[in-house]
Design an enzyme around this catalytic site. Structure first.
Site, mmCIF file in Angstrom:
data_model
loop_
_atom_site.group_PDB
_atom_site.id
_atom_site.type_symbol
_atom_site.label_atom_id
_atom_site.label_comp_id
_atom_site.label_asym_id
_atom_site.label_seq_id
_atom_site.Cartn_x
_atom_site.Cartn_y
_atom_site.Cartn_z
ATOM 1 C CD GLU A 34 -2.506 1.163 2.784
ATOM 2 O OE1 GLU A 34 -1.838 0.865 3.785
ATOM 3 O OE2 GLU A 34 -3.704 1.483 2.839
ATOM 4 C CG HIS A 36 2.623 3.301 4.008
ATOM 5 N ND1 HIS A 36 2.039 2.232 3.389
ATOM 6 C CD2 HIS A 36 2.259 3.213 5.319
ATOM 7 C CE1 HIS A 36 1.363 1.527 4.289
ATOM 8 N NE2 HIS A 36 1.469 2.103 5.462
ATOM 9 C CG ASP A 45 0.471 -1.164 6.330
ATOM 10 O OD1 ASP A 45 1.082 -0.329 7.018
ATOM 11 O OD2 ASP A 45 -0.626 -0.933 5.791
ATOM 12 C CG HIS A 120 -3.580 -3.026 5.659
ATOM 13 N ND1 HIS A 120 -3.303 -1.772 5.180
ATOM 14 C CD2 HIS A 120 -4.621 -3.497 4.920
ATOM 15 C CE1 HIS A 120 -4.149 -1.502 4.186
ATOM 16 N NE2 HIS A 120 -4.959 -2.519 4.023
ATOM 17 C CD GLU A 122 -7.191 0.239 5.345
ATOM 18 O OE1 GLU A 122 -6.237 -0.198 6.030
ATOM 19 O OE2 GLU A 122 -7.162 1.361 4.800
ATOM 20 C CG HIS A 177 -1.958 5.651 5.623
ATOM 21 N ND1 HIS A 177 -1.628 4.313 5.523
ATOM 22 C CD2 HIS A 177 -1.680 6.183 4.421
ATOM 23 C CE1 HIS A 177 -1.182 4.062 4.320
ATOM 24 N NE2 HIS A 177 -1.197 5.176 3.622
ATOM 25 C CD GLU A 182 1.994 3.147 8.960
ATOM 26 O OE1 GLU A 182 1.671 1.978 8.731
ATOM 27 O OE2 GLU A 182 1.543 4.112 8.302
HETATM 28 ZN ZN LIG Z 1 0.572 1.592 7.143
#
Ligand SMILES: [Zn+2]
Length: 270
Positions: A34, A36, A45, A120, A122, A177, A182
């Site tokens: 994904e 970032h 992630d 992650h 989701e 996010h 992160e």
């Molecule tokens: Zn992430």
């Protein structure tokens, strides 16, 4: 390699003996591919829960399964959305079935304790569904004693680390996010993959309370990051990782009665 914790690095007879004699918790990291933001790699992630799982496994004498590196579709309010180039997602049914199948296979080997570390946001309920279907299927096969813990690593942070990382106030995990946490963790674990010169300084995303499908792209920061991350540092990353590893090692001990080893001099020890 007495510290070898990754199942895929073991020869099968070694793995077989460890499953039988040590009755380890097999830790399964699940991530995503994904975007970032402009400053972080797309494997955050996956690489973060994988590294945390390795350090927890060294501390607790357990094993780490190969990471599931794809996850459920990115959502605008928690990952920027699935429209960004590079964000490469699974349909829910695929993720559920993958988690179910992998758990069933570990059970066939004799594994009876597992921990799923989600990297992650989701993925959450689809991991629950994969776990539930696996347990239902195993129960029908007469295997009633498999136990599985599920750990969202970011929740193992301590209040002191939150105060240190966000001196002006914590924006909440969904808007994090590609944010301070992160970015800091990646600066600590993989500084060669971070470009701080490109770290966004824009204001946090401002989303309505409802969700629209297809999403309203005008509400999503074009950087792909949902909050600013220029205040990220390697030291913040070290504090987050320390919290996560000791928190999750303690959680496994609580859930499974596993032993926590004292810190070793090993290069893996975290
Ligand atoms: Zn992430």
């Amino acid at each position: 390699m007495s510290d070898a914790v990754r199942i895929e690095h073991l020869a099968w007879p070694v793995y077989d003996r460890r499953v039988r004699e040590d009755e380890p918790v097999v830790i399964l990291p699940v991530g995503s591919l994904e975007q970032h933001g402009p400053h972080l790699p797309m494997n955050c992630d996956a690489v973060i829960p994988t590294t945390l799982a390795e350090r927890v496994a060294v501390r607790t004498g357990n094993l780490v399964a190969p990471t599931i590196c794809y996850g459920y579709k990115s959502q605008p309010k928690s990952g920027g959305g699935n429209h960004f180039t590079g964000t490469t997602s699974l349909d829910a049914a695929t993720l559920v079935a993958t988690v179910r199948d992998v758990i069933r296979e570990f059970a066939r080997h004799g594994v009876r304790k597992m921990a799923v570390i989600d990297g992650h946001y989701e993925n959450n309920m689809f991991l629950v569904e994969g776990i539930d279907l696996a347990l239902r299927e195993l129960g029908r096969d007469g295997i009633e004693d498999m136990r599985i813990a599920k750990l969202p690593y970011w929740e193992y942070v301590t209040p002191a680390t939150i105060d240190y990382a966000w001196p002006d106030g914590f924006p909440g995990w969904p808007l994090e996010h590609a944010g301070v946490m992160e970015t800091s963790v990646m600066l600590y674990l993989h500084p060669e993959l971070v470009d701080m010169a490109k770290a966004p300084r824009h204001a946090p995303a401002d989303f309505p309370i409802y969700d629209l499908y297809p999403p309203d792209l005008s509400r999503i920061p074009s950087s792909g990051a949902l909050s600013p991350s220029h205040i990220a540092t390697e030291e913040k990353g070290r504090r987050f990782v320390d919290d996560y590893v000791s928190g999750m090692a303690g959680a496994l001990a609580e859930a499974f009665g596993a032993k926590i080893r004292s810190r070793r001099k090993s290069t893996h020890a975290g």
